[in-house]
Design a protein around this motif. Structure first.
Motif, mmCIF file in Angstrom:
data_model
loop_
_atom_site.group_PDB
_atom_site.id
_atom_site.type_symbol
_atom_site.label_atom_id
_atom_site.label_comp_id
_atom_site.label_asym_id
_atom_site.label_seq_id
_atom_site.Cartn_x
_atom_site.Cartn_y
_atom_site.Cartn_z
ATOM 1 N N PRO A 148 0.868 -1.347 -0.004
ATOM 2 C CA PRO A 148 0.100 -0.066 -0.041
ATOM 3 C C PRO A 148 0.744 1.297 0.014
ATOM 4 O O PRO A 148 0.547 2.292 -0.556
ATOM 5 N N SER A 149 2.016 1.222 0.705
ATOM 6 C CA SER A 149 2.932 2.542 0.548
ATOM 7 C C SER A 149 4.404 1.967 0.856
ATOM 8 O O SER A 149 4.362 0.945 1.694
ATOM 9 N N THR A 150 5.060 2.859 0.959
ATOM 10 C CA THR A 150 6.599 2.550 1.302
ATOM 11 C C THR A 150 6.475 2.501 2.882
ATOM 12 O O THR A 150 7.249 1.567 3.304
ATOM 13 N N THR A 151 6.040 3.397 3.626
ATOM 14 C CA THR A 151 5.724 3.354 5.179
ATOM 15 C C THR A 151 5.276 1.781 5.422
ATOM 16 O O THR A 151 5.628 1.122 6.418
ATOM 17 N N GLN A 152 4.354 1.564 4.820
ATOM 18 C CA GLN A 152 3.610 0.069 5.321
ATOM 19 C C GLN A 152 4.661 -1.056 4.828
ATOM 20 O O GLN A 152 4.676 -2.016 5.785
ATOM 21 N N ASP B 298 17.035 9.987 7.171
ATOM 22 C CA ASP B 298 15.834 9.293 6.453
ATOM 23 C C ASP B 298 14.557 10.025 6.876
ATOM 24 O O ASP B 298 14.674 10.552 7.986
ATOM 25 N N HIS B 299 13.646 9.803 5.888
ATOM 26 C CA HIS B 299 12.157 10.358 6.209
ATOM 27 C C HIS B 299 11.853 9.215 7.277
ATOM 28 O O HIS B 299 12.423 8.125 7.329
ATOM 29 N N GLU B 300 10.752 9.334 8.016
ATOM 30 C CA GLU B 300 10.580 8.639 9.196
ATOM 31 C C GLU B 300 10.291 7.049 8.793
ATOM 32 O O GLU B 300 10.506 6.068 9.533
ATOM 33 N N ALA B 301 9.927 6.953 7.509
ATOM 34 C CA ALA B 301 9.453 5.504 7.122
ATOM 35 C C ALA B 301 10.530 4.715 7.180
ATOM 36 O O ALA B 301 10.382 3.508 7.209
ATOM 37 N N ASN B 302 11.588 4.932 6.799
ATOM 38 C CA ASN B 302 12.716 3.936 6.953
ATOM 39 C C ASN B 302 13.737 3.989 8.071
ATOM 40 O O ASN B 302 14.971 4.126 7.933
ATOM 41 N N SER C 115 17.711 11.809 0.761
ATOM 42 C CA SER C 115 17.018 12.260 1.499
ATOM 43 C C SER C 115 15.865 13.168 0.995
ATOM 44 O O SER C 115 16.023 13.955 0.116
ATOM 45 N N ASN C 116 14.556 13.360 1.522
ATOM 46 C CA ASN C 116 13.527 14.543 0.979
ATOM 47 C C ASN C 116 13.458 15.649 1.576
ATOM 48 O O ASN C 116 12.808 16.578 1.176
ATOM 49 N N VAL C 117 14.536 16.041 2.494
ATOM 50 C CA VAL C 117 14.911 17.337 2.793
ATOM 51 C C VAL C 117 16.472 17.749 2.599
ATOM 52 O O VAL C 117 16.542 18.962 2.205
ATOM 53 N N VAL D 146 17.561 0.398 1.246
ATOM 54 C CA VAL D 146 17.720 1.714 0.885
ATOM 55 C C VAL D 146 16.240 2.172 0.426
ATOM 56 O O VAL D 146 15.604 1.766 -0.316
ATOM 57 N N ASP D 147 16.188 3.396 0.969
ATOM 58 C CA ASP D 147 14.820 4.181 0.668
ATOM 59 C C ASP D 147 15.086 4.911 -0.592
ATOM 60 O O ASP D 147 15.736 5.875 -0.543
ATOM 61 N N GLY D 148 14.362 4.396 -1.723
ATOM 62 C CA GLY D 148 14.575 5.236 -2.838
ATOM 63 C C GLY D 148 13.627 6.277 -3.286
ATOM 64 O O GLY D 148 13.294 6.569 -4.362
ATOM 65 N N VAL D 149 12.695 6.537 -2.388
ATOM 66 C CA VAL D 149 11.264 7.201 -2.496
ATOM 67 C C VAL D 149 11.792 8.448 -3.142
ATOM 68 O O VAL D 149 10.857 8.966 -4.076
ATOM 69 N N SER D 150 12.745 9.189 -2.696
ATOM 70 C CA SER D 150 13.240 10.630 -3.238
ATOM 71 C C SER D 150 14.014 10.500 -4.336
ATOM 72 O O SER D 150 14.466 11.600 -4.971
ATOM 73 N N TYR D 151 14.460 9.256 -4.679
ATOM 74 C CA TYR D 151 15.372 9.342 -5.802
ATOM 75 C C TYR D 151 14.584 8.868 -7.128
ATOM 76 O O TYR D 151 14.976 9.460 -8.220
ATOM 77 N N PHE E 9 10.530 2.347 -3.325
ATOM 78 C CA PHE E 9 10.096 3.464 -3.683
ATOM 79 C C PHE E 9 8.548 3.530 -3.932
ATOM 80 O O PHE E 9 7.959 2.663 -3.628
ATOM 81 N N SER E 10 8.019 4.682 -3.872
ATOM 82 C CA SER E 10 6.493 5.179 -3.913
ATOM 83 C C SER E 10 6.131 5.505 -5.533
ATOM 84 O O SER E 10 6.410 6.433 -5.773
ATOM 85 N N SER E 11 5.167 4.599 -5.947
ATOM 86 C CA SER E 11 4.810 4.818 -7.361
ATOM 87 C C SER E 11 3.963 6.063 -7.557
ATOM 88 O O SER E 11 4.228 6.695 -8.619
ATOM 89 N N TYR E 12 3.341 6.626 -6.608
ATOM 90 C CA TYR E 12 2.698 7.927 -6.466
ATOM 91 C C TYR E 12 3.495 9.003 -6.854
ATOM 92 O O TYR E 12 2.931 10.218 -6.985
ATOM 93 N N LYS E 13 4.610 8.993 -6.468
ATOM 94 C CA LYS E 13 5.696 9.904 -6.474
ATOM 95 C C LYS E 13 6.514 9.728 -8.134
ATOM 96 O O LYS E 13 7.448 10.813 -8.128
ATOM 97 N N THR E 14 6.087 8.835 -8.519
ATOM 98 C CA THR E 14 6.986 8.323 -9.704
ATOM 99 C C THR E 14 6.097 7.985 -10.696
ATOM 100 O O THR E 14 6.278 7.354 -11.446
HETATM 101 C C1 LIG Z 1 11.956 9.770 1.258
HETATM 102 C C2 LIG Z 1 10.793 9.279 1.574
HETATM 103 N N1 LIG Z 1 10.609 8.053 2.201
HETATM 104 C C3 LIG Z 1 9.519 7.205 2.148
HETATM 105 C C4 LIG Z 1 8.290 8.097 2.384
HETATM 106 C C5 LIG Z 1 7.121 7.430 2.657
HETATM 107 O O1 LIG Z 1 6.392 7.022 1.458
HETATM 108 P P1 LIG Z 1 4.962 6.472 1.522
HETATM 109 O O2 LIG Z 1 3.951 7.814 1.581
HETATM 110 O O3 LIG Z 1 4.714 5.596 0.340
HETATM 111 O O4 LIG Z 1 4.634 5.443 3.001
HETATM 112 C C6 LIG Z 1 8.273 9.433 1.958
HETATM 113 C C7 LIG Z 1 7.118 10.092 1.492
HETATM 114 O O5 LIG Z 1 6.953 11.509 1.422
HETATM 115 C C8 LIG Z 1 9.405 10.072 1.390
HETATM 116 O O6 LIG Z 1 9.576 11.174 0.852
#
Ligand SMILES: Cc1ncc(COP(=O)(O)O)c(C=O)c1O
Length: 408
Positions: free
Chosen positions: A90-94, A119-123, A171-173, A196-201, A219-224
């Motif tokens: 459902p999401s990277t966090t999940q 990292d974003h809190e998810a990873n 990182s997303n910041v 590796v959290d590739g969500v921001s890459y 990674f998260s497809s809704y950002k890709t």
């Molecule tokens: C770097 C990074 N990792 C993880 C996540 C979490 O992704 P998701 O919303 O799919 O759980 C985000 C979402 O903003 C993110 O920016």
């Protein structure tokens, strides 16, 4: 190398032709990107023609199941991994949450993991909770001035107790692109796996995960450019070794082992549209490559070259303002165009002011609380984040810089 045909690119995204969005320049792409036409087409077709339980013999069901398989097969190939090494949750966090449960069962008290404060809190959050199970959690810390993660510091934390190293590709910041292959090699040499959290890459070009050497890549497809899913690569040796988290009778199927929820059939199928988009971009630009991963890499390079050109003036602008602190590197080649600015004013207020100038951007902590705190950002004010991708035009960047000039 040919350069990106930006007009062709923008024609693939209906949002750019949408009357309700005219005059609005989108700079919150790191939160979630626009969706490309092939993904929307597939989603519509699925709901119209294939919205039945997949993998049964009747035609609509067979086509639905085949489309879900196609999504995994084509995206996995573009990333240089086997089809069943890619799964959708459902999401990277999940996904990290489920993975952390698997590691919790596999590890024994006294084992250690390494997490970062970049990292974003998810990873990082789900992994840190392993401390409750007697796992030692070591923090690989960023430089408080630059936000940089130094691999030499990782070496100091690695020893024979460490089973896993979790870190972001980007990182997303902070925005800096971390050296994944080097980091993975160091971790592997010490006997640890890497997540590796590739969500921001990934929105800046899908990587060749096989070449990077990551054991887990998320990674998260809704950002890709796709639908709202979390995409998870788990290499076979690790995936088959970790305890199964799905129904017991699915234990032999690698792509099911870490996705205990039933998949969102339509969205998984629509993810094939992301591969359509990448392949269409390769064809339009005359890219020829011997392998699928090579084609993915070539499209990645096209996207990155476009972004780097547009990004440098934004970084130069931010650097030149005394009232603004630019987080992360000031050289475009070193980073993604995800630019967080600590300002004198509250970031949310600034984002609201920017909206008045037709700029869609956000302010806050972006769930990267640890990274912002470690860099001494005033958390009351947060950071203003302007993030873009390859489909962003020069005119939109100009609009952004004029708007920033007016509000900062
Ligand atoms: C770097 C990074 N990792 C993880 C996540 C979490 O992704 P998701 O919303 O799919 O759980 C985000 C979402 O903003 C993110 O920016």
């Amino acid at each position: 190398m040919t350069s990106l045909d930006i007009n062709w690119v923008r024609d693939q995204f209906p949002a750019f032709a949408e009357p309700a969005l005219q005059g609005q320049a989108f700079f919150e792409n790191a939160g979630g990107s626009y969706t490309c036409q092939p993904v929307i087409d597939r989603l519509m077709r699925f709901y119209h023609q294939r919205k039945v339980q997949p993998y049964a013999p009747y035609e609509a069901s067979r086509l639905g199941g085949e489309e879900m398989d196609e999504a995994r097969r084509r995206l996995a190939a573009l990333m240089g991994v086997e089809t069943d090494e890619l799964s959708f949750g459902p999401s990277t966090t999940q996904n990290t949450y489920v993975l952390a449960q698997a590691f919790r069962q596999w590890m024994t008290p006294g084992d250690a993991i390494i997490v970062t404060n970049q990292d974003h809190e998810a990873n990082t959050g789900p992994w840190r909770r392993l401390a409750d199970a007697g796992i030692e959690v070591r923090e690989w810390q960023i430089d408080p001035e630059t936000g940089h993660l130094d691999v030499a510091k990782l070496d100091d934390l690695l020893d024979e107790k460490v089973r896993l190293v979790c870190f972001p590709h980007c990182s997303n910041v902070v925005g800096e692109i971390n050296p994944v292959a080097d980091t993975a090699a160091r971790a592997h040499a010490a006997g640890a796996f890497v997540c590796v959290d590739g969500v921001s890459y990934a929105p800046h070009g899908l990587p060749d995960v096989g070449a990077l050497g990551a054991d887990i890549y998320l990674f998260s497809s809704y950002k890709t450019y796709g639908p709202h899913q979390g995409c998870m690569v788990i290499r076979r040796n690790l995936g088959m070794m970790l305890p199964n988290q799905a129904h017991y009778f699915n234990a032999d199927v690698l792509y099911k082992r870490f996705t205990p929820a039933g998949p969102d059939h339509a969205q998984v199928a629509a993810c094939a549209g992301m591969a359509d988009y990448i392949d269409a971009m390769a064809a339009h630009h005359g890219v020829s490559a011997e392998t699928d991963a090579g084609r993915g890499e070539a499209v990645h390079d096209l996207m990155r070259a476009q972004e780097v050109t547009l990004l440098q003036p934004v970084l130069d602008f931010a650097k030149a303002r005394n009232s603004v602190r630019l987080l992360g590197p000031d050289q475009a080649e070193k980073r993604a165009p995800t630019v967080a600015l600590a300002c004198e004013k509250s970031a949310e207020d600034l984002a609201a002011e920017l909206a008045g100038h037709g700029i869609m951007a956000g302010g806050g902590d972006f769930y990267a609380v640890r990274a912002l705190e470690a860099q001494g950002v005033d958390m009351e004010k947060g950071v203003l984040r302007v993030s873009f991708v390859h489909y962003t035009s020069q005119a939109e960047v100009d609009q952004l810089l004029n708007a920033l000039e007016a509000v900062l």
